[in-house]
Write a protein that holds these residues in place. Structure first.
Motif, mmCIF file in Angstrom:
data_model
loop_
_atom_site.group_PDB
_atom_site.id
_atom_site.type_symbol
_atom_site.label_atom_id
_atom_site.label_comp_id
_atom_site.label_asym_id
_atom_site.label_seq_id
_atom_site.Cartn_x
_atom_site.Cartn_y
_atom_site.Cartn_z
ATOM 1 N N HIS A 168 -3.870 -9.152 0.545
ATOM 2 C CA HIS A 168 -4.821 -9.588 1.569
ATOM 3 C C HIS A 168 -4.808 -8.602 2.741
ATOM 4 O O HIS A 168 -5.864 -8.225 3.265
ATOM 5 C CB HIS A 168 -4.440 -10.977 2.099
ATOM 6 C CG HIS A 168 -4.515 -12.052 1.072
ATOM 7 N ND1 HIS A 168 -3.693 -13.156 1.087
ATOM 8 C CD2 HIS A 168 -5.311 -12.211 -0.015
ATOM 9 C CE1 HIS A 168 -3.979 -13.941 0.065
ATOM 10 N NE2 HIS A 168 -4.959 -13.393 -0.613
ATOM 11 N N ALA A 169 -3.602 -8.209 3.145
ATOM 12 C CA ALA A 169 -3.465 -7.289 4.275
ATOM 13 C C ALA A 169 -4.105 -5.940 3.968
ATOM 14 O O ALA A 169 -4.697 -5.311 4.862
ATOM 15 C CB ALA A 169 -1.988 -7.123 4.638
ATOM 16 N N ASP A 170 -4.012 -5.476 2.723
ATOM 17 C CA ASP A 170 -4.665 -4.227 2.328
ATOM 18 C C ASP A 170 -6.154 -4.281 2.647
ATOM 19 O O ASP A 170 -6.715 -3.341 3.231
ATOM 20 C CB ASP A 170 -4.524 -3.994 0.818
ATOM 21 C CG ASP A 170 -3.152 -3.521 0.395
ATOM 22 O OD1 ASP A 170 -2.404 -3.018 1.247
ATOM 23 O OD2 ASP A 170 -2.834 -3.660 -0.801
ATOM 24 N N ILE A 171 -6.782 -5.374 2.254
ATOM 25 C CA ILE A 171 -8.228 -5.487 2.417
ATOM 26 C C ILE A 171 -8.593 -5.635 3.894
ATOM 27 O O ILE A 171 -9.526 -4.987 4.388
ATOM 28 C CB ILE A 171 -8.764 -6.667 1.582
ATOM 29 C CG1 ILE A 171 -8.587 -6.349 0.094
ATOM 30 C CG2 ILE A 171 -10.227 -6.954 1.906
ATOM 31 C CD1 ILE A 171 -8.805 -7.522 -0.829
ATOM 32 N N VAL A 172 -7.847 -6.473 4.626
ATOM 33 C CA VAL A 172 -8.138 -6.660 6.045
ATOM 34 C C VAL A 172 -7.995 -5.345 6.797
ATOM 35 O O VAL A 172 -8.852 -4.971 7.606
ATOM 36 C CB VAL A 172 -7.230 -7.756 6.649
ATOM 37 C CG1 VAL A 172 -7.361 -7.796 8.165
ATOM 38 C CG2 VAL A 172 -7.569 -9.123 6.061
ATOM 39 N N ARG A 173 -6.928 -4.600 6.540
ATOM 40 C CA ARG A 173 -6.720 -3.335 7.251
ATOM 41 C C ARG A 173 -7.813 -2.318 6.896
ATOM 42 O O ARG A 173 -8.305 -1.592 7.759
ATOM 43 C CB ARG A 173 -5.333 -2.768 6.939
ATOM 44 C CG ARG A 173 -5.007 -1.468 7.683
ATOM 45 C CD ARG A 173 -4.943 -1.682 9.194
ATOM 46 N NE ARG A 173 -4.900 -0.429 9.929
ATOM 47 C CZ ARG A 173 -3.810 0.058 10.526
ATOM 48 N NH1 ARG A 173 -2.667 -0.607 10.465
ATOM 49 N NH2 ARG A 173 -3.860 1.181 11.188
ATOM 50 N N ASP A 187 -10.139 -0.451 9.896
ATOM 51 C CA ASP A 187 -10.234 0.967 10.279
ATOM 52 C C ASP A 187 -10.177 1.940 9.104
ATOM 53 O O ASP A 187 -10.044 3.141 9.302
ATOM 54 C CB ASP A 187 -9.131 1.316 11.287
ATOM 55 C CG ASP A 187 -7.718 1.215 10.703
ATOM 56 O OD1 ASP A 187 -7.579 0.866 9.511
ATOM 57 O OD2 ASP A 187 -6.756 1.476 11.443
ATOM 58 N N GLY A 188 -10.268 1.420 7.884
ATOM 59 C CA GLY A 188 -10.286 2.283 6.715
ATOM 60 C C GLY A 188 -8.931 2.706 6.191
ATOM 61 O O GLY A 188 -8.843 3.389 5.159
ATOM 62 N N ALA A 189 -7.832 2.307 6.856
ATOM 63 C CA ALA A 189 -6.492 2.682 6.387
ATOM 64 C C ALA A 189 -6.169 1.953 5.086
ATOM 65 O O ALA A 189 -6.390 0.749 4.978
ATOM 66 C CB ALA A 189 -5.446 2.348 7.447
#
Length: 201
Positions: A154-159, A163-165
Motif C-alpha cells: 500500500h505504501a509503495d502505491i501511496v508514495r 512524488d513518483g518515488a
C-alpha cells in the motif's frame, strides 16, 4: 551448505518490510506523510501507526509480554464513541517523530520476543476465532511478515502517487530507471482500451 534457520529467515523478511515502511516516509512534508490518497483514507503515517499496534499485540499480548505502556491511541477503544479507525491516521497533535519512535520501540520489543522464544512457543490471540486463537510464534511471525509486506505494498502505491518515488529501498536495483515508465503506462492504457472496446470510458 547449512540450511538457514527458519526463525532467522522469517525475522529477516519481517525486518525488510519494516525498513521499507519507514523509508516511504523519508523526505516527505507533514502534509504528504498524512495525506489520504484513497477513498478509504489510506495514508503513509497511518499505515505505520497501524503496524505499531499490530506488532505490540501480536508479539506482546499474544505471548504474555505486553508493553509497559498501552499505546495512547488504543486506550479509549472500549468507549462507545471511540473511532474504530483511530490507528489508521494521525491526528494533527500526533507528531511523526512520536509515531515513528513508537513503531521502532515496539519493533524492538517484538524482536526481543522473537529472539527469546522458540518457534513452537504457544500464544493466544483473543480476537481471532476460537478454533485458531491458540497459536505459536511461528504462526505469528508468518502473519506479521505478511501483514507488514501487505501494507508496504500500500505504501509503495501511496508514495508513488505523492512524488513518483518507487522501490523497496533507496537505489532499489529491481526498478528500471529512466522515462520508460510513461511509455509503458501508455502501452498498458492502450491495451486496456482495446480489450474493453466500447466499454472504455
Amino acid at each position: 551448505m547449512t540450511a538457514p534457520d527458519p526463525k532467522d529467515t522469517l525475522h529477516r523478511y519481517l525486518q525488510a518490510g519494516r525498513e521499507a515502511m519507514l523509508w516511504k516516509l523519508d523526505g516527505l512534508s507533514e502534509y504528504a506523510a498524512r495525506r489520504p490518497l484513497t477513498p478509504t483514507g489510506t495514508n503513509l503515517l497511518g499505515l505505520v501507526k497501524h503496524l505499531t499496534g499490530c506488532e505490540a499485540g501480536y508479539f506482546g499480548d499474544t505471548f504474555g509480554r505486553p508493553l509497559l505502556d498501552t499505546l495512547p491511541w488504543l486506550r479509549d477503544l472500549d468507549n462507545a464513541d471511540a473511532d474504530p479507525n483511530v490507528d489508521m491516521w494521525a491526528r494533527a497533535d500526533e507528531s511523526r517523530a512520536e509515531i515513528v519512535g513508537r513503531y521502532q520501540q515496539v519493533c524492538e520489543h517484538a524482536d526481543t520476543t522473537i529472539r527469546e522464544l522458540a518457534l513452537d512457543s504457544a500464544g493466544l490471540v483473543p480476537h481471532w476465532p476460537s478454533d485458531r486463537a491458540n497459536t505459536t510464534l511461528h504462526h505469528i511471525l508468518v502473519h506479521m511478515t505478511a501483514e507488514t509486506h501487505r501494507h508496504a505494498g500500500h505504501a509503495d502505491i501511496v508514495r508513488e502517487l505523492l512524488d513518483g518515488a518507487v522501490g523497496r529501498h533507496p537505489g532499489d536495483g529491481s526498478i528500471a530507471p529512466g522515462d520508460q515508465w510513461r511509455e509503458h503506462r501508455d502501452r498498458v492504457e492502450r491495451a486496456a482500451r482495446e480489450a474493453a472496446g466500447g466499454d472504455a470510458p
